[in-house]
Design a protein around this motif. Structure first.
Motif, mmCIF file in Angstrom:
data_model
loop_
_atom_site.group_PDB
_atom_site.id
_atom_site.type_symbol
_atom_site.label_atom_id
_atom_site.label_comp_id
_atom_site.label_asym_id
_atom_site.label_seq_id
_atom_site.Cartn_x
_atom_site.Cartn_y
_atom_site.Cartn_z
ATOM 1 N N GLN A 206 0.803 -1.225 0.000
ATOM 2 C CA GLN A 206 0.000 0.000 0.000
ATOM 3 C C GLN A 206 0.836 1.275 0.000
ATOM 4 O OE1 GLN A 206 -4.326 -0.371 1.325
ATOM 5 N NE2 GLN A 206 -3.114 -0.323 3.196
ATOM 6 N N LEU A 207 2.073 1.183 0.447
ATOM 7 C CA LEU A 207 2.941 2.350 0.411
ATOM 8 C C LEU A 207 3.464 2.509 -1.014
ATOM 9 C CD1 LEU A 207 4.368 4.596 2.092
ATOM 10 C CD2 LEU A 207 6.290 3.007 2.347
ATOM 11 N N ARG A 208 3.115 3.618 -1.662
ATOM 12 C CA ARG A 208 3.408 3.800 -3.081
ATOM 13 C C ARG A 208 4.105 5.130 -3.343
ATOM 14 N NH1 ARG A 208 1.141 -0.064 -6.734
ATOM 15 N NH2 ARG A 208 0.470 -1.777 -5.407
ATOM 16 N N CYS A 209 5.062 5.087 -4.238
ATOM 17 C CA CYS A 209 5.757 6.299 -4.663
ATOM 18 C C CYS A 209 4.940 6.971 -5.762
ATOM 19 C CB CYS A 209 7.144 5.949 -5.181
ATOM 20 S SG CYS A 209 8.101 7.355 -5.767
ATOM 21 N N PHE A 210 4.659 8.264 -5.604
ATOM 22 C CA PHE A 210 3.954 8.971 -6.674
ATOM 23 C C PHE A 210 4.787 10.122 -7.250
ATOM 24 C CE2 PHE A 210 2.736 11.772 -3.238
ATOM 25 C CZ PHE A 210 2.538 13.020 -3.838
ATOM 26 N N LEU A 226 8.356 11.019 -3.037
ATOM 27 C CA LEU A 226 7.158 11.223 -2.231
ATOM 28 C C LEU A 226 6.309 9.975 -2.285
ATOM 29 C CD1 LEU A 226 6.129 14.881 -3.171
ATOM 30 C CD2 LEU A 226 7.585 14.096 -1.290
ATOM 31 N N TYR A 227 5.804 9.578 -1.115
ATOM 32 C CA TYR A 227 5.027 8.351 -0.982
ATOM 33 C C TYR A 227 3.672 8.648 -0.354
ATOM 34 C CZ TYR A 227 9.226 5.595 -1.963
ATOM 35 O OH TYR A 227 10.327 5.047 -2.567
ATOM 36 N N VAL A 228 2.725 7.785 -0.653
ATOM 37 C CA VAL A 228 1.399 7.865 -0.078
ATOM 38 C C VAL A 228 0.943 6.446 0.224
ATOM 39 C CG1 VAL A 228 0.143 7.713 -2.278
ATOM 40 C CG2 VAL A 228 -0.856 8.982 -0.355
ATOM 41 N N VAL A 229 0.037 6.300 1.189
ATOM 42 C CA VAL A 229 -0.514 4.991 1.529
ATOM 43 C C VAL A 229 -1.915 4.879 0.932
ATOM 44 C CG1 VAL A 229 -1.168 3.402 3.375
ATOM 45 C CG2 VAL A 229 0.831 4.881 3.657
ATOM 46 N N LEU A 230 -2.113 3.893 0.058
ATOM 47 C CA LEU A 230 -3.429 3.690 -0.539
ATOM 48 C C LEU A 230 -4.440 3.300 0.534
ATOM 49 C CD1 LEU A 230 -2.415 1.600 -3.692
ATOM 50 C CD2 LEU A 230 -2.481 4.084 -3.432
ATOM 51 N N ASP A 231 -5.715 3.536 0.255
ATOM 52 C CA ASP A 231 -6.787 3.181 1.202
ATOM 53 C C ASP A 231 -6.502 3.717 2.589
ATOM 54 O OD1 ASP A 231 -8.073 1.730 -0.834
ATOM 55 O OD2 ASP A 231 -6.866 -0.040 -0.395
ATOM 56 N N ASN A 232 -6.098 4.978 2.639
ATOM 57 C CA ASN A 232 -5.706 5.573 3.908
ATOM 58 C C ASN A 232 -6.374 6.935 4.050
ATOM 59 O OD1 ASN A 232 -4.437 6.216 6.276
ATOM 60 N ND2 ASN A 232 -2.499 6.771 5.327
ATOM 61 N N ASP A 233 -7.211 7.088 5.054
ATOM 62 C CA ASP A 233 -7.960 8.330 5.240
ATOM 63 C C ASP A 233 -7.093 9.490 5.724
ATOM 64 O OD1 ASP A 233 -10.274 7.056 4.463
ATOM 65 O OD2 ASP A 233 -10.868 6.540 6.523
ATOM 66 N N SER A 234 -5.893 9.205 6.211
ATOM 67 C CA SER A 234 -5.058 10.285 6.737
ATOM 68 C C SER A 234 -4.569 11.209 5.620
ATOM 69 C CB SER A 234 -3.847 9.714 7.478
ATOM 70 O OG SER A 234 -2.877 9.210 6.574
ATOM 71 N N GLN A 235 -4.463 10.681 4.386
ATOM 72 C CA GLN A 235 -4.015 11.454 3.215
ATOM 73 C C GLN A 235 -2.645 12.089 3.441
ATOM 74 O OE1 GLN A 235 -7.408 14.043 2.883
ATOM 75 N NE2 GLN A 235 -8.468 12.651 1.505
ATOM 76 N N ARG A 236 -1.841 11.437 4.250
ATOM 77 C CA ARG A 236 -0.496 11.953 4.519
ATOM 78 C C ARG A 236 0.442 11.637 3.359
ATOM 79 N NH1 ARG A 236 1.647 11.443 10.714
ATOM 80 N NH2 ARG A 236 0.289 13.073 11.594
ATOM 81 N N ILE A 237 1.388 12.521 3.139
ATOM 82 C CA ILE A 237 2.439 12.315 2.160
ATOM 83 C C ILE A 237 3.759 12.194 2.909
ATOM 84 C CG2 ILE A 237 3.769 13.435 0.326
ATOM 85 C CD1 ILE A 237 1.170 14.485 -0.789
ATOM 86 N N TYR A 238 4.545 11.204 2.507
ATOM 87 C CA TYR A 238 5.816 10.932 3.164
ATOM 88 C C TYR A 238 6.969 11.231 2.207
ATOM 89 C CZ TYR A 238 2.851 8.592 6.542
ATOM 90 O OH TYR A 238 1.878 8.320 7.479
ATOM 91 N N TRP A 239 8.026 11.773 2.775
ATOM 92 C CA TRP A 239 9.178 12.222 2.000
ATOM 93 C C TRP A 239 10.401 11.388 2.363
ATOM 94 C CZ3 TRP A 239 12.713 16.463 4.109
ATOM 95 C CH2 TRP A 239 13.750 16.750 3.210
ATOM 96 N N LEU A 251 5.547 14.763 5.390
ATOM 97 C CA LEU A 251 5.781 16.049 4.745
ATOM 98 C C LEU A 251 4.712 17.058 5.141
ATOM 99 C CD1 LEU A 251 7.547 17.569 2.637
ATOM 100 C CD2 LEU A 251 5.908 16.819 0.900
ATOM 101 N N GLU A 252 5.126 18.113 5.798
ATOM 102 C CA GLU A 252 4.199 19.184 6.133
ATOM 103 C C GLU A 252 4.022 20.112 4.934
ATOM 104 O OE1 GLU A 252 5.261 21.213 9.681
ATOM 105 O OE2 GLU A 252 5.517 19.381 10.871
ATOM 106 N N ASN A 253 2.849 20.705 4.821
ATOM 107 C CA ASN A 253 2.537 21.610 3.712
ATOM 108 C C ASN A 253 2.876 21.005 2.344
ATOM 109 O OD1 ASN A 253 1.781 23.699 5.557
ATOM 110 N ND2 ASN A 253 3.953 24.160 5.839
ATOM 111 N N PRO A 254 2.366 19.792 2.055
ATOM 112 C CA PRO A 254 2.749 19.115 0.815
ATOM 113 C C PRO A 254 2.316 19.854 -0.441
ATOM 114 C CG PRO A 254 0.905 17.985 1.858
ATOM 115 C CD PRO A 254 1.406 18.992 2.851
#
Length: 267
Positions: A206-210, A226-239, A251-254
């Motif tokens: 579920q962790l995917r690079c976009f 930058l990564y995102v987790v599919l099926d995840n309501d948090s909508q967080r982006i990871y760097w 990542l803050e202020n994505p």
């Protein structure tokens, strides 16, 4: 940094022909599309739909308010929307007739091809991009499934700009393995401490690079992702910087970060 970005000059040589208007498409290619491509479960995935819907203005309008820096660059420097066609053999044997056709859509920015692919607006589409923050979902992915550059005429894997996190090439294992051959033991436990749901049912990744900031076909470990987790309501982006997955950051202020990065990269 090694890597090459496919140019418009190369496209003119590689494609059989290129159109900027739906009326320029020849009957042979239209027949092939009707008989083959639109039979998929996602229906009408052809990039020609972007031409039908207005081309470049249709693509960049969602960026105007939500990604203003990138919009300004594209409004000034992006070409008309193009779709290129080329025929090929399957299998690649000179004794086999030319029997397959690809067509892909793109913008030209400073002589470089920016592949921009159509996103079906259909209930049969398997992706909704709800894993992304609304600002990003409703700008870069409002009317498209991906943006990016490649090193050749076939944009199977694209880099530098926001692209489809649902694509099979975006799964985290493709990137963890580059950083460490023993990634299942060394990287996965550390990342799961910060992001427990990197796996879904049946070990689905579920962790995917976009977004991968490296040039196409580059093997360097230098660059941002930058990564995102599919099926995840948090909508967080990871760097992740320079493949240091142990220190993956939220990542803050994505939206602001992505806009500034994309505007700079497009130029």
């Amino acid at each position: 940094m090694s890597g090459h970005v496919f140019t418009y000059g190369e496209a003119l040589q590689e494609f059989d022909y290129i159109v900027t208007n739906i009326n320029q498409v020849k009957d042979k290619e239209l027949s092939y599309i009707r008989e083959n491509i639109n039979k998929s479960s996602d229906e009408k995935r052809s990039d020609l739909n972007i031409l039908k819907l207005g081309g470049t203005p249709f693509l960049i309008e969602p960026l105007r308010l939500l990604q203003p820096l990138s919009y300004a660059v594209l409004a000034e420097h992006a070409s008309e929307y193009h779709v290129g066609f080329y025929w090929w053999r399957f299998p690649p044997n000179p004794n086999i007739p030319v029997n397959r056709m690809h067509h892909f859509g793109f913008l030209v920015v400073k002589n470089r091809l920016i592949w921009v692919r159509y996103k079906p607006d259909s209930p049969t589409a398997y992706y909704d991009y709800n894993c992304l923050p609304p600002v990003i979902k409703n700008s870069w992915f409002k009317n498209t499934s991906s943006w990016g550059v490649s090193d050749g005429v076939t944009p199977l894997v694209v880099k530098l700009l926001p692209t489809d996190p649902y694509d099979m090439f975006s799964a985290f294992s493709h990137y963890f393995a580059v950083a460490d051959k023993k990634w299942k033991k060394t990287i996965v436990p550390c990342v799961q401490e910060k992001i427990p749901n990197i796996y879904g049912k049946g070990k689905f990744e579920q962790l995917r690079c976009f977004l991968d900031s490296r040039l196409p076909e580059s093997n360097t470990l230098i660059g941002d992702q930058l990564y995102v987790v599919l099926d995840n309501d948090s909508q967080r982006i990871y760097w992740v910087k320079d493949f240091d997955f142990i220190n993956i950051h939220y990542l803050e202020n994505p939206a602001e970060a992505l806009d500034a990065y994309c505007a700079h990269t497009l130029l």
